[in-house]
Design a protein around this motif. Structure first.
Motif, PDB file in Angstrom:
ATOM      1  N   MET A   1      64.648  -0.055  54.172  1.00 16.22           N
ATOM      2  CA  MET A   1      65.271  -1.132  54.918  1.00 16.22           C
ATOM      3  C   MET A   1      64.712  -1.139  56.338  1.00 16.22           C
ATOM      4  N   LYS A   2      64.486  -2.336  56.873  1.00 21.82           N
ATOM      5  CA  LYS A   2      63.969  -2.522  58.230  1.00 21.82           C
ATOM      6  C   LYS A   2      64.901  -3.442  59.005  1.00 21.82           C
ATOM      7  N   THR A   3      65.109  -3.104  60.266  1.00 23.41           N
ATOM      8  CA  THR A   3      65.910  -3.940  61.149  1.00 23.41           C
ATOM      9  C   THR A   3      65.037  -4.388  62.308  1.00 23.41           C
ATOM     10  N   LEU A   4      65.011  -5.691  62.523  1.00 20.56           N
ATOM     11  CA  LEU A   4      64.196  -6.299  63.570  1.00 20.56           C
ATOM     12  C   LEU A   4      65.087  -7.098  64.501  1.00 20.56           C
ATOM     13  N   ALA A   5      64.972  -6.847  65.798  1.00 21.31           N
ATOM     14  CA  ALA A   5      65.668  -7.650  66.804  1.00 21.31           C
ATOM     15  C   ALA A   5      64.622  -8.400  67.607  1.00 21.31           C
ATOM     16  N   LEU A   6      64.681  -9.717  67.542  1.00 18.30           N
ATOM     17  CA  LEU A   6      63.815 -10.562  68.359  1.00 18.30           C
ATOM     18  C   LEU A   6      64.588 -10.929  69.615  1.00 18.30           C
ATOM     19  N   VAL A   7      63.988 -10.679  70.771  1.00 15.37           N
ATOM     20  CA  VAL A   7      64.647 -10.930  72.052  1.00 15.37           C
ATOM     21  C   VAL A   7      63.783 -11.870  72.876  1.00 15.37           C
ATOM     22  N   ARG A   8      64.393 -12.948  73.332  1.00 22.72           N
ATOM     23  CA  ARG A   8      63.712 -13.777  74.324  1.00 22.72           C
ATOM     24  C   ARG A   8      63.973 -13.131  75.679  1.00 22.72           C
ATOM     25  N   HIS A   9      62.944 -12.983  76.491  1.00 17.38           N
ATOM     26  CA  HIS A   9      63.109 -12.347  77.801  1.00 17.38           C
ATOM     27  C   HIS A   9      64.257 -12.993  78.569  1.00 17.38           C
ATOM     28  N   ALA A  10      64.829 -12.242  79.489  1.00 12.69           N
ATOM     29  CA  ALA A  10      65.930 -12.743  80.318  1.00 12.69           C
ATOM     30  C   ALA A  10      65.405 -13.792  81.295  1.00 12.69           C
ATOM     31  N   LYS A  11      66.333 -14.438  81.980  1.00 11.84           N
ATOM     32  CA  LYS A  11      66.016 -15.562  82.884  1.00 11.84           C
ATOM     33  C   LYS A  11      65.044 -15.121  83.980  1.00 11.84           C
ATOM     34  N   SER A  12      63.961 -15.864  84.107  1.00 11.66           N
ATOM     35  CA  SER A  12      62.941 -15.522  85.089  1.00 11.66           C
ATOM     36  C   SER A  12      63.094 -16.356  86.354  1.00 11.66           C
ATOM     37  N   SER A  13      62.436 -15.901  87.383  1.00 11.02           N
ATOM     38  CA  SER A  13      62.505 -16.554  88.689  1.00 11.02           C
ATOM     39  C   SER A  13      61.333 -17.512  88.874  1.00 11.02           C
ATOM     40  N   TRP A  14      61.634 -18.633  89.492  1.00 14.80           N
ATOM     41  CA  TRP A  14      60.606 -19.599  89.869  1.00 14.80           C
ATOM     42  C   TRP A  14      60.504 -19.670  91.394  1.00 14.80           C
ATOM     43  N   ASP A  15      61.032 -18.656  92.073  1.00 15.24           N
ATOM     44  CA  ASP A  15      61.108 -18.650  93.541  1.00 15.24           C
ATOM     45  C   ASP A  15      59.865 -18.117  94.238  1.00 15.24           C
ATOM     46  N   HIS A  16      58.815 -17.882  93.504  1.00 13.42           N
ATOM     47  CA  HIS A  16      57.620 -17.273  94.087  1.00 13.42           C
ATOM     48  C   HIS A  16      56.406 -18.167  93.856  1.00 13.42           C
ATOM     49  N   PRO A  17      56.242 -19.217  94.680  1.00 17.13           N
ATOM     50  CA  PRO A  17      55.085 -20.099  94.498  1.00 17.13           C
ATOM     51  C   PRO A  17      53.780 -19.301  94.592  1.00 17.13           C
ATOM     52  N   GLY A  18      52.869 -19.656  93.765  1.00 17.68           N
ATOM     53  CA  GLY A  18      51.575 -18.977  93.787  1.00 17.68           C
ATOM     54  C   GLY A  18      51.498 -17.772  92.871  1.00 17.68           C
ATOM     55  N   VAL A  19      52.641 -17.304  92.361  1.00 17.85           N
ATOM     56  CA  VAL A  19      52.629 -16.185  91.419  1.00 17.85           C
ATOM     57  C   VAL A  19      52.269 -16.738  90.044  1.00 17.85           C
ATOM     58  N   SER A  20      51.388 -16.062  89.363  1.00 24.26           N
ATOM     59  CA  SER A  20      50.980 -16.536  88.037  1.00 24.26           C
ATOM     60  C   SER A  20      52.154 -16.458  87.067  1.00 24.26           C
ATOM     61  N   ASP A  21      52.080 -17.255  86.021  1.00 25.80           N
ATOM     62  CA  ASP A  21      53.131 -17.236  85.001  1.00 25.80           C
ATOM     63  C   ASP A  21      53.322 -15.827  84.458  1.00 25.80           C
ATOM     64  N   HIS A  22      52.248 -15.119  84.240  1.00 29.17           N
ATOM     65  CA  HIS A  22      52.305 -13.760  83.693  1.00 29.17           C
ATOM     66  C   HIS A  22      53.060 -12.801  84.612  1.00 29.17           C
ATOM     67  N   ASP A  23      53.040 -13.065  85.906  1.00 29.97           N
ATOM     68  CA  ASP A  23      53.622 -12.135  86.880  1.00 29.97           C
ATOM     69  C   ASP A  23      54.975 -12.569  87.435  1.00 29.97           C
ATOM     70  N   ARG A  24      55.612 -13.565  86.807  1.00 33.10           N
ATOM     71  CA  ARG A  24      56.939 -13.980  87.276  1.00 33.10           C
ATOM     72  C   ARG A  24      57.978 -12.928  86.925  1.00 33.10           C
ATOM     73  N   PRO A  25      58.796 -12.514  87.905  1.00 31.68           N
ATOM     74  CA  PRO A  25      59.840 -11.512  87.647  1.00 31.68           C
ATOM     75  C   PRO A  25      61.114 -12.172  87.116  1.00 31.68           C
ATOM     76  N   LEU A  26      62.106 -11.360  86.821  1.00 28.21           N
ATOM     77  CA  LEU A  26      63.429 -11.868  86.467  1.00 28.21           C
ATOM     78  C   LEU A  26      64.158 -12.311  87.724  1.00 28.21           C
ATOM     79  N   ASN A  27      65.026 -13.306  87.569  1.00 30.61           N
ATOM     80  CA  ASN A  27      65.886 -13.668  88.691  1.00 30.61           C
ATOM     81  C   ASN A  27      67.150 -12.799  88.619  1.00 30.61           C
TER      82      ASN A  27
END
Length: 161
Positions: A1-27
């Protein structure tokens, strides 16, 4: 038996203009929701042996905060660049490469692929809000078998439940 949990990352911040999408932190909400969801999972006995995470900062932060709340050591978190900007099929291929000895895995990724893969496993799942967890149990011996079977159980939780 296998158990898989798929998680969408928590809410990210859009408060850092110029930061790449890959480097956006959580708010601040994301930083609250991720450990809270981890504690909820821990309270009902869910404890992954491995946590696979996208290399994007917001996914890594989510994985670490949830791991801390679950009591999972940092060395159990495996970063995989293929989980960033992936398709649902690519995510499934990454999961399929896991060692068969591992029985419980959490995958922290992004939308739309997280919601798409969750929907493939259960047509009742149409969306995955930030920090949502879709947990599936499969009666299989190997992770690569997931594409050929339906889950024996499905559970979805969101921070707002």
């Amino acid at each position: 038996m296998k158990t898989l949990a798929l998680v969408r990352h928590a809410k990210s911040s859009w408060d850092h203009p110029g930061v790449s999408d890959h480097d956006r932190p959580l708010n601040s909400r994301g930083q609250r929701d991720a450990p809270a969801m981890g504690r909820r999972l821990a309270e009902r006995g869910f404890r992954p042996e491995r946590i696979l995470s996208s290399t994007a900062l917001r996914a890594r932060m989510t994985a670490q905060l949830m791991a801390d709340a679950l009591g999972v050591d940092a060395d159990r978190i495996m970063l995989d660049e293929r989980l960033y900007a992936a398709s649902a099929d690519e995510v499934l291929r990454v999961i399929g490469e896991l060692d068969g000895e591992v029985t419980t895995v959490m995958v922290v990724g992004h939308n739309p692929e997280t919601a798409s893969l969750a929907h493939e496993f259960s047509s009742d799942i149409h969306e995955m809000p930030t920090c949502a967890v879709a947990e599936f149990t499969f009666e299989v011996d190997a992770w690569y078998e997931l594409e050929d079977v339906e889950p024996s159980s499905v559970r979805v939780e969101t921070p707002r439940d």
